[in-house]
Design a protein around this motif. Structure first.
Motif, PDB file in Angstrom:
ATOM      1  N   PHE A 191       2.314   0.084 -12.203  1.00 41.26           N
ATOM      2  CA  PHE A 191       2.469   0.258 -10.757  1.00 41.26           C
ATOM      3  C   PHE A 191       2.990   1.661 -10.442  1.00 41.26           C
ATOM      4  O   PHE A 191       2.504   2.328  -9.520  1.00 41.26           O
ATOM      5  N   GLU A 192       3.996   2.089 -11.201  1.00 40.75           N
ATOM      6  CA  GLU A 192       4.613   3.375 -10.916  1.00 40.75           C
ATOM      7  C   GLU A 192       3.619   4.526 -11.072  1.00 40.75           C
ATOM      8  O   GLU A 192       3.588   5.459 -10.250  1.00 40.75           O
ATOM      9  N   ARG A 193       2.795   4.466 -12.107  1.00 37.21           N
ATOM     10  CA  ARG A 193       1.835   5.543 -12.344  1.00 37.21           C
ATOM     11  C   ARG A 193       0.779   5.638 -11.243  1.00 37.21           C
ATOM     12  O   ARG A 193       0.153   6.678 -11.070  1.00 37.21           O
ATOM     13  N   ARG A 194       0.585   4.535 -10.480  1.00 34.85           N
ATOM     14  CA  ARG A 194      -0.450   4.535  -9.454  1.00 34.85           C
ATOM     15  C   ARG A 194       0.113   4.405  -8.040  1.00 34.85           C
ATOM     16  O   ARG A 194      -0.618   4.180  -7.089  1.00 34.85           O
ATOM     17  N   GLN A 195       1.420   4.608  -7.905  1.00 36.04           N
ATOM     18  CA  GLN A 195       2.056   4.408  -6.607  1.00 36.04           C
ATOM     19  C   GLN A 195       1.545   5.364  -5.538  1.00 36.04           C
ATOM     20  O   GLN A 195       1.586   5.047  -4.346  1.00 36.04           O
ATOM     21  N   SER A 196       1.059   6.543  -5.944  1.00 42.76           N
ATOM     22  CA  SER A 196       0.578   7.509  -4.965  1.00 42.76           C
ATOM     23  C   SER A 196      -0.779   7.123  -4.385  1.00 42.76           C
ATOM     24  O   SER A 196      -1.209   7.684  -3.373  1.00 42.76           O
ATOM     25  N   GLU A 197      -1.445   6.141  -5.012  1.00 37.70           N
ATOM     26  CA  GLU A 197      -2.789   5.768  -4.565  1.00 37.70           C
ATOM     27  C   GLU A 197      -2.765   4.952  -3.281  1.00 37.70           C
ATOM     28  O   GLU A 197      -3.629   5.105  -2.424  1.00 37.70           O
ATOM     29  N   ASN A 198      -1.810   4.054  -3.165  1.00 39.15           N
ATOM     30  CA  ASN A 198      -1.725   3.249  -1.952  1.00 39.15           C
ATOM     31  C   ASN A 198      -0.351   2.583  -1.849  1.00 39.15           C
ATOM     32  O   ASN A 198       0.392   2.484  -2.829  1.00 39.15           O
ATOM     33  N   THR A 199      -0.029   2.143  -0.655  1.00 36.81           N
ATOM     34  CA  THR A 199       1.266   1.516  -0.390  1.00 36.81           C
ATOM     35  C   THR A 199       1.408   0.194  -1.132  1.00 36.81           C
ATOM     36  O   THR A 199       2.508  -0.198  -1.531  1.00 36.81           O
ATOM     37  N   PHE A 200       0.286  -0.493  -1.339  1.00 32.56           N
ATOM     38  CA  PHE A 200       0.316  -1.788  -2.015  1.00 32.56           C
ATOM     39  C   PHE A 200       0.913  -1.655  -3.406  1.00 32.56           C
ATOM     40  O   PHE A 200       1.801  -2.436  -3.788  1.00 32.56           O
ATOM     41  N   PHE A 201       0.447  -0.664  -4.177  1.00 32.83           N
ATOM     42  CA  PHE A 201       0.979  -0.476  -5.521  1.00 32.83           C
ATOM     43  C   PHE A 201       2.468  -0.146  -5.473  1.00 32.83           C
ATOM     44  O   PHE A 201       3.254  -0.648  -6.273  1.00 32.83           O
ATOM     45  N   ARG A 202       2.851   0.709  -4.525  1.00 32.69           N
ATOM     46  CA  ARG A 202       4.250   1.131  -4.452  1.00 32.69           C
ATOM     47  C   ARG A 202       5.168  -0.038  -4.087  1.00 32.69           C
ATOM     48  O   ARG A 202       6.199  -0.257  -4.727  1.00 32.69           O
ATOM     49  N   VAL A 203       4.795  -0.807  -3.081  1.00 35.09           N
ATOM     50  CA  VAL A 203       5.643  -1.908  -2.623  1.00 35.09           C
ATOM     51  C   VAL A 203       5.701  -3.025  -3.667  1.00 35.09           C
ATOM     52  O   VAL A 203       6.782  -3.561  -3.961  1.00 35.09           O
ATOM     53  N   CYS A 204       4.564  -3.391  -4.227  1.00 35.83           N
ATOM     54  CA  CYS A 204       4.558  -4.455  -5.247  1.00 35.83           C
ATOM     55  C   CYS A 204       5.330  -4.023  -6.485  1.00 35.83           C
ATOM     56  O   CYS A 204       6.062  -4.812  -7.082  1.00 35.83           O
ATOM     57  N   GLY A 205       5.181  -2.750  -6.863  1.00 32.44           N
ATOM     58  CA  GLY A 205       5.906  -2.259  -8.027  1.00 32.44           C
ATOM     59  C   GLY A 205       7.413  -2.297  -7.824  1.00 32.44           C
ATOM     60  O   GLY A 205       8.162  -2.705  -8.723  1.00 32.44           O
ATOM     61  N   MET A 206       7.863  -1.895  -6.641  1.00 30.26           N
ATOM     62  CA  MET A 206       9.293  -1.934  -6.359  1.00 30.26           C
ATOM     63  C   MET A 206       9.809  -3.371  -6.299  1.00 30.26           C
ATOM     64  O   MET A 206      10.948  -3.651  -6.688  1.00 30.26           O
TER      65      MET A 206
END
Length: 218
Positions: A39-54
């Protein structure tokens, strides 16, 4: 008496007779770290990855807190962390079912935990109610207090002793809860458009099945 005596005894057991429990519990954490890293490596791609990863990071923290308290013989008190761990899992499901919902996390309008549970047809209502009554808040209920008394002598247990059976039970619950968080994290990676997750899926399913088999016949 050292305040860490129970923890030291628990750690000794995890290196000996309970080594299987350590293998599976810490194996879940290792896999959680892998998924969180993706998730962290792809967090810049979209908000979904960032929020789910956190959300996964927060779930991991709750899980580690549960692990730590269990080693100290504070399994009942650790229940205060089990409820938000359940809620973190349900939030992941909530996001996966409709990825646009992550905007409600970033703008501060995420619904209350109970409403989220209803929207996803959550299956932990009984557990949430039990924890709310006996663990998430201070209470004088028997479920909250009986472990504090040695009924053979009526002495108070100011320091909780090492007890193998409760520790095994608590570690089994922790394994089960973290596994479903882990699987839901992988589901979210898939929904978010991650590159192939076949390697994750195969490994986690095998690990889950082996862990369940061990817990049934440790």
């Amino acid at each position: 008496m050292s305040i860490w005596q129970t923890r030291m005894r628990s750690e000794a057991a995890l290196s000996a007779e309970l080594h299987g429990y350590r293998e599976y519990v810490e194996g879940v954490f290792s896999r959680l770290d892998d998924v969180i890293g993706r998730f962290e490596r792809r967090q810049s791609e979209n908000t979904f990855f960032r929020v789910c990863g956190m959300t996964m990071v927060k779930a991991r923290n709750y899980g580690l807190g549960l692990y730590s308290l269990s080693l100290d013989g504070l399994g009942q008190e650790a229940g205060a962390l089990l409820r938000p761990l359940v809620e973190a899992y349900e939030v992941l499901v909530y996001f996966r079912l409709d990825p646009t919902r992550v905007s409600r996390a970033t703008d501060g309008t995420l619904p209350p935990a109970g409403e989220i549970a209803k929207k996803i047809s959550g299956r932990f209502q009984d557990l949430r109610s039990y924890l709310n009554e006996h663990a998430s808040h201070f209470a004088f209920s028997p479920e909250s207090m009986t472990h504090l008394i040695d009924f053979s002598t009526l002495e108070w247990k100011v320091a909780q002793p090492y007890l193998e059976h409760p520790l095994k039970t608590n570690l089994g619950v922790l394994f089960g809860m973290l596994i479903i968080v882990l699987i839901e994290g992988v589901n979210c990676l898939s929904v978010g458009g991650a590159v192939s997750i076949d390697d994750l899926t195969t490994d986690i399913e095998t690990f889950r099945d082996e862990g369940i088999s061990f817990l049934r016949n440790p």
